[in-house]
Design an enzyme around this catalytic site. Structure first.
Site, short mmCIF file in Angstrom:
data_model
loop_
_atom_site.label_atom_id
_atom_site.label_comp_id
_atom_site.label_asym_id
_atom_site.label_seq_id
_atom_site.Cartn_x
_atom_site.Cartn_y
_atom_site.Cartn_z
N ARG A 62 0.83 -1.20 0.00
CA ARG A 62 0.00 0.00 0.00
C ARG A 62 0.88 1.27 0.00
NH1 ARG A 62 -4.99 2.13 -0.97
NH2 ARG A 62 -5.09 4.12 0.07
N GLY A 72 4.37 10.85 -8.11
CA GLY A 72 5.30 9.84 -8.60
C GLY A 72 6.00 9.11 -7.48
N ASN A 94 -4.33 7.53 5.33
CA ASN A 94 -3.13 6.83 5.81
C ASN A 94 -3.43 5.60 6.65
OD1 ASN A 94 -3.81 7.53 8.42
ND2 ASN A 94 -2.15 8.99 8.72
N HIS A 191 -5.35 -6.34 -2.95
CA HIS A 191 -6.20 -6.55 -1.78
C HIS A 191 -6.30 -8.03 -1.40
CE1 HIS A 191 -8.46 -2.42 -1.87
NE2 HIS A 191 -7.24 -2.35 -1.41
N THR A 192 -5.57 -8.88 -2.07
CA THR A 192 -5.45 -10.26 -1.59
C THR A 192 -4.75 -10.28 -0.23
OG1 THR A 192 -4.54 -12.45 -2.05
CG2 THR A 192 -3.27 -10.59 -2.85
C1 NAG Z 1 -2.28 9.26 10.17
O1 NAG Z 1 -2.68 10.60 10.29
C2 NAG Z 1 -2.96 11.00 11.60
C3 NAG Z 1 -3.45 12.44 11.56
O2 NAG Z 1 -4.48 12.59 10.63
C4 NAG Z 1 -1.72 10.87 12.49
O3 NAG Z 1 -2.01 11.22 13.81
C5 NAG Z 1 -1.23 9.42 12.41
O4 NAG Z 1 -0.01 9.30 13.11
C6 NAG Z 1 -1.02 8.99 10.98
N1 NAG Z 1 -0.72 7.57 10.95
C7 NAG Z 1 0.32 7.07 10.29
C8 NAG Z 1 0.44 5.58 10.32
O5 NAG Z 1 1.13 7.76 9.68
#
Ligand code: NAG
Ligand code: NAG
Length: 318
Positions: A62, A72, A94, A191-192
């Site tokens: 991912r 890119g 994320n 997505h497997t």
């Molecule tokens: C994802 O974003 C949040 C804030 O929106 C942050 O607190 C968190 O640490 C982030 N997670 C990763 C795995 O980067």
């Protein structure tokens, strides 16, 4: 005599410069001179992390996808937010990104062996490939020589495909990146591995005040499974298929049973263009593996930078 030696030196320098310029292009053997152990080091970091936690494989794949789709394949996904700028990695998209520490580990070892040589963008690409192989997917070679980018902005992540996209939106967004419909269906097969969170599919279920109905493309029994998962909250995890840590074609079997977890998975069965390909991969895993590796190689070349910096620390600009 001296003059000849000078002339020879000069022509050597010119030759070297030509060679170095040539070296800017991506190639399978990019690090053969400057860091021959590069792939081996990345493989070791990935394999030891995945032996401890096989679920990280999905996160690493991912990560490469997310990196390449935005600006890119330039490791922009690895940059941490700073006081005056929020980075890509802090976007709500994320949630399924994991494995930053695997990249850090490989980077540290590479910096010890050959400082300043192997880019973070290449480490992400190599780590993703190793994750596919570790989980039992196709074995393939990738080009190296990407340089690291300097921009990472949360607002750029709106260019990621959404779990709520229908087939035409998916075809359009992947098409803009140069992917064919076959590439789209093959890459969706990533997505497997891994899981989705309730927050990304609960809109397909009947909500508590029953203001909307269950997504009609969802199997009745599987609706109960998803509903049960969501009873534990928005962050509850639902595996995409029956074998969440094994790279195989059972993701496509799930789609055939109307048991795709995300709307953007199940929608691949709604259009004959994509449905025929799903059916083909469900029947023929070798075909899926071949198309997946081709699409991954293509993805790994999205807007790569052949000049630029090699970060010392993947989380920060030099
Ligand atoms: C994802 O974003 C949040 C804030 O929106 C942050 O607190 C968190 O640490 C982030 N997670 C990763 C795995 O980067
Ligand atoms: C897909 O979504 C777009 C945007 O919401 C919509 O315009 C289009 O009609 C949808 N296509 C299908 C086949 O449902």
């Amino acid at each position: 005599m001296r003059f000849d030696a000078m002339k020879m030196m000069m022509s050597l320098v010119v030759m070297l410069m030509i060679m170095l310029r040539h070296c800017n292009a991506l190639s399978m053997h990019y690090y053969i001179m400057n860091c021959p152990m590069a792939e081996f080091i990345v493989r070791n970091s990935v394999n030891s992390a995945l032996r401890a936690d096989p679920t990280l494989a999905a996160g690493l794949i991912r990560m490469h996808f997310h990196d390449c789709f935005i600006q890119g394949c330039d490791a922009s996904i690895l940059l941490d937010s700073t006081d005056d700028s929020t980075a890509e990695k802090d976007s709500p998209a994320n949630l399924s990104l994991r494995g930053y520490e695997v990249i850090d580990d490989a980077k540290e070892k590479l910096e010890n062996q050959c400082p300043g040589v192997v880019s973070c963008a290449d480490i992400v690409a190599m780590a993703s490939r190793e994750a596919v192989i570790f989980a039992g997917g196709p074995v393939y070679d990738i080009q190296k020589g990407r340089k690291d980018g300097t921009r990472s902005k949360i607002e750029d992540t709106r260019n990621l495909p959404s779990p709520f996209f229908n087939t035409s939106e998916l075809i359009k967004m992947f098409g803009q990146k140069g992917f064919t419909v076959q590439d789209l269906v093959a890459l969706s097969g990533g997505h497997t591995l891994g899981v989705a969170r309730c927050s990304s599919f609960k809109n397909r279920l009947k909500n508590f005040d029953s203001t909307h109905d269950v997504d009609p493309s969802l199997d009745t029994q599987f609706t109960k499974t998803l509903t049960k998962t969501c009873a534990s909250g928005d962050n509850a995890e639902q595996p995409f298929d029956a074998t969440r840590n094994t790279f195989d074609n059972s993701y496509y079997w799930a789609l055939q049973r109307q048991s795709g977890v995300l709307f953007s998975d199940q929608t691949l069965m709604s259009d004959p263009k994509t449905r025929n390909i799903v059916n083909m991969y469900a029947m023929n895993q070798a075909m899926f593996f071949l198309d997946f590796q081709r699409a991954m190689v293509k993805m790994g070349l999205l807007d790569v930078k052949e000049t630029g910096q090699v970060r010392q620390n993947c989380r920060k600009l030099n």
